[in-house]
Design an enzyme around this catalytic site. Structure first.
Site, short mmCIF file in Angstrom:
data_model
loop_
_atom_site.label_atom_id
_atom_site.label_comp_id
_atom_site.label_asym_id
_atom_site.label_seq_id
_atom_site.Cartn_x
_atom_site.Cartn_y
_atom_site.Cartn_z
N SER A 189 0.84 -1.19 0.00
CA SER A 189 0.00 0.00 0.00
C SER A 189 0.88 1.24 0.00
O SER A 189 2.08 1.17 0.28
CB SER A 189 -0.91 0.01 1.24
OG SER A 189 -1.72 -1.15 1.29
N ASP A 263 8.47 -8.73 13.14
CA ASP A 263 8.47 -10.15 13.49
C ASP A 263 7.46 -10.40 14.60
O ASP A 263 7.67 -10.02 15.75
CB ASP A 263 9.88 -10.57 13.94
CG ASP A 263 9.99 -12.07 14.18
OD1 ASP A 263 9.03 -12.80 13.87
OD2 ASP A 263 11.05 -12.51 14.67
N VAL A 265 5.78 -13.65 14.96
CA VAL A 265 5.60 -15.08 15.24
C VAL A 265 6.94 -15.71 15.59
O VAL A 265 7.93 -15.49 14.90
CB VAL A 265 4.99 -15.80 14.03
CG1 VAL A 265 4.73 -17.27 14.36
CG2 VAL A 265 3.69 -15.13 13.59
N ASP A 266 6.95 -16.49 16.65
CA ASP A 266 8.17 -17.19 17.05
C ASP A 266 7.98 -18.70 16.97
O ASP A 266 6.90 -19.23 17.30
CB ASP A 266 8.58 -16.79 18.47
CG ASP A 266 9.04 -15.34 18.53
OD1 ASP A 266 9.75 -14.91 17.60
OD2 ASP A 266 8.68 -14.64 19.49
#
Length: 704
Positions: A189, A263, A265-266
């Site tokens: 976008s 980040d 998500v682990d």
């Protein structure tokens, strides 16, 4: 998995209490006002009544599209959307989304917002009840407020990248470093905020709102105006089936959102007990894994459906999955919060920067580009980022045996990369790095922020490079006309790293490769403008977006340089493609790229990573048509006389082929024009084409 009796009873009691709390909406107090382009302006005394009208109007324009989101919300996507939908259903069960929402529905939502949700749900259910032939799945309705919020949670998990990570469970596992590209081709976008100093009158603050969404189907933009006597007066775009505008302007402020590369998500590899596969090592002791059997139903061919079954294990980190390379757990903040819908509601109603920022704190994802009538401009690299131990490489797979990698808290908005009223007077984001957002003398420095934020300071796409150049060339002022030209710009910058391969092609010897000599000359002499008249732009579209991307070679966030054999293969493919489908070796972009819907067929311009973005796909006849890009364009100006709005939308505001508003905005976009909108109720009523209450027969007009 079978729910314990006490939990099952608790869910029933919660649902019963929720329904008792809903106040029946009086639909005769609601006005849905349709303008010349069919955009719905919804007026009512209360926010809840406006929400009812929104649900009804959106259903009139795109009920089938709305239901795609509700299939995901209620765990029935696999039955209708195939394996891709089943992935959502699987994630929803694995992360206990229904239980999360039911548990926190009363606790986390204010009474005012619960009334808003109740109003929306009543409108949705009323439409479904009176239009049963349009319902895709008999189990979808009636919907509850909790169901709708589950849709918001699932959208959050998609935007934070969790759905994609779960998808990798069914592939090679999580044994490799998770260094995913932050700027995917065709996804993105544009947002640009300009302070008063940039206006020719010195009194106007402006914001470009330009989300690049799918042009139809799930994720496409619905334009609407919501206005109540309780302080809600907002115009903007929302996803079909959602309750709040995600990109919008009210009388005081405006917001644009863009996807970022944080980040969220682990991934943890658990150490399993060799003597007992149901145990894992954590903080010096063996802990029990809690097994859960997940079953999702998925369509595999027409009406044929099968059950997909998988056992997962709940760990201290979250759901754990057995793969060929070990046992891995996933942890994501978006699976712990349900407040995004109310945050959007509060932002829609905010009257100043302080109220907006308070509502925006710990919003789960996306950059915010903001401007208001007080000449405040603001940008934040936003998201629900955990407070992590900096001793670990968080983009890699983490050790799942220590509380040192188990985070429980999140950063506040002030901890993130943000800018407020820079001296340069402008802020922008095109899904590029947040460390380049204004003049180079004022950009933030990566060394001042934790590396585990994950924001890549090197990601600078074509749109960002071009916008930087245009701002330097235009300064210190930018007329309204130039502002519009900037948005529809189709120039690829000369210093584009992702277009570096063009320089290599220009060096190829025409005499050594006579079969593609004409294409080499064409691309060598090209001015890199993606206009409809350009034959070189047409050739590039086939070469890159079809040949290179189909082979997994085209990544617009990295340096694209290949070997000579790859270049020659691509050029020969391009020439053969054009000869096969168009019977000539070269085709203008406007003949190759067409804006098609219903009976409308127009020449188009653009490219996936220019400011006038378009992501195309080829049809059987070889013609490319856009599937994603400028789904919504909105120019917002806060000047001496108030706020002014100019908008255009992909195709039109209706997804119904029989509607006159199915295609009535296509010419606007092709001609780079917009339509004038307003937040002023009297002005809306003066230009109204039709005014009615929800449920009123469409052939009649209700007087205002």
């Amino acid at each position: 998995m079978r729910l314990p009796v006490f939990l099952f009873c608790g869910l029933l009691l919660s649902l019963f209490a929720q329904r008792l709390s809903a106040q029946p909406i009086q639909t005769d107090r609601i006005q849905i006002v349709r303008d010349t382009f069919g955009v719905a302006h919804i007026f009512a005394p209360t926010d809840a009544e406006v929400a009812y009208g929104l649900a009804w109007a959106n259903a009139e324009d795109g009920f089938a599209t709305m239901q795609q989101l509700y299939l995901i919300a209620k765990g029935r996507a696999g039955r209708h959307q195939g394996v891709g939908g089943a992935l959502y259903d699987f994630t929803r069960q694995a992360f206990h989304v229904p239980q999360l929402v039911q548990e926190r529905y009363e606790k986390d939502q204010s009474p005012a917002f619960r009334r808003y949700v109740d109003g929306y749900v009543q409108g949705l259910n009323a439409y479904a009840a009176t239009h049963p032939k349009e319902v895709l799945d008999k189990q979808l309705f009636p919907m509850t407020g909790a169901d709708v919020l589950q849709g918001y949670v699932m959208a959050t998990l998609q935007e934070q990248g969790l759905i994609g990570q779960v998808g990798r469970v069914f592939g090679a596992g999580f044994d490799t470093v998770r260094n995913q590209p932050a700027n995917l081709p065709g996804r993105g976008s544009n947002g640009l905020a300009l302070a008063r100093k940039w206006s020719t009158d010195g009194q106007t603050t402006r914001l470009l709102i330009n989300p690049h969404q799918p042009l139809s189907g799930t994720g496409s933009v619905y334009e609407v105006h919501l206005c109540s006597d309780e302080g809600l007066n907002v115009h903007g775009g929302l996803w079909h089936g959602s309750m709040n505008a995600g990109t919008f302007a009210n009388e005081h402020l405006a917001l644009m959102t863009t996807t970022n590369g944080l980040d969220f998500v682990d991934v943890y590899q658990l150490r399993v007990n060799p003597a007992n596969a149901r145990q894992y090592w954590f903080d010096g002791a063996w802990r029990e894994l809690q097994p859960e059997r997940i079953r999702v139903k998925t369509k595999i061919w027409k009406f044929l459906k099968i059950n997909l079954k998988r056992t997962i294990y709940q760990s201290v980190y979250g759901p754990a999955f057995r793969t060929k390379t070990g046992l891995f757990a996933l942890r994501c903040g978006g699976a712990m919060r349900i407040g995004i819908a109310e945050q959007l509601y509060r932002m829609n109603k905010a009257r100043n920067f302080s109220e907006f920022k308070r509502a925006a704190n710990q919003f789960p994802f996306e950059n915010f580009v903001y401007a208001d009538k007080s000449d405040t401009i603001f940008l934040v690299n936003n998201g629900l980022v955990p407070r992590r131990n900096p001793a670990y490489a968080w983009r890699a797979t983490l050790p799942g045996d220590t509380s040192a990698t188990l985070w429980t808290d999140f950063h506040a908005i002030d901890d993130l990369v943000w800018y407020l009223n820079p001296r340069a007077g402008y802020l922008y984001n095109t899904n590029n790095t947040a460390f380049r957002a204004t003049d180079s003398t004022e950009n933030r420095q990566p060394r001042h922020y934790p590396a585990y934020f994950g924001e890549r300071h090197t990601v600078q796409n074509n749109r960002a490079l071009r916008l930087e150049r245009l701002m330097h060339e235009s300064g210190p002022t930018l007329s309204d006309e130039a502002f519009r030209r900037l948005k529809y710009d189709v120039q690829l910058p000369p210093d584009s790293p992702s277009m570096a391969f063009l320089d290599d092609i220009a060096q190829l010897s025409e005499s050594d490769y006579p079969d593609v000599a004409d294409l080499i000359r064409q691309l060598r002499g090209w001015d890199r403008r993606c206009v409809a008249e350009s034959e070189a732009a047409g050739s590039l579209l086939v070469l890159t977006w079809y040949f290179y991307s189909q082979k997994g070679l085209s990544n617009f966030s990295r340096l694209n340089r290949y070997d000579t054999d790859t270049y020659l293969s691509g050029l020969r493919f391009t020439k053969a493609y054009l000869n096969r489908h168009f019977r000539k070796p070269s085709v203008p972009m406007g003949e190759l790229l067409r804006y098609r819907r219903g009976s409308v067929d127009l020449p188009l311009f653009g490219y996936p990573d220019v400011l006038a973005a378009v992501t195309p796909m080829p049809g059987k006849d070889g013609v490319f048509t856009p599937v994603q890009g400028d789904g919504f364009v909105m120019f917002v100006s806060f000047g001496p006389t108030g706020v002014s709005l100019e908008t255009s939308q992909a195709y039109g505001n209706s997804n119904n082929p029989g509607s006159p508003h199915y295609t009535d905005q296509m010419n606007l976009y092709v001609q780079r024009r917009t339509k004038t909108m307003t937040l002023n109720r009297a002005e809306v009523m003066r230009k109204a084409v039709r005014t009615y209450a929800p449920g009123h027969r469409s052939g009649r007009v209700k007087s205002s």
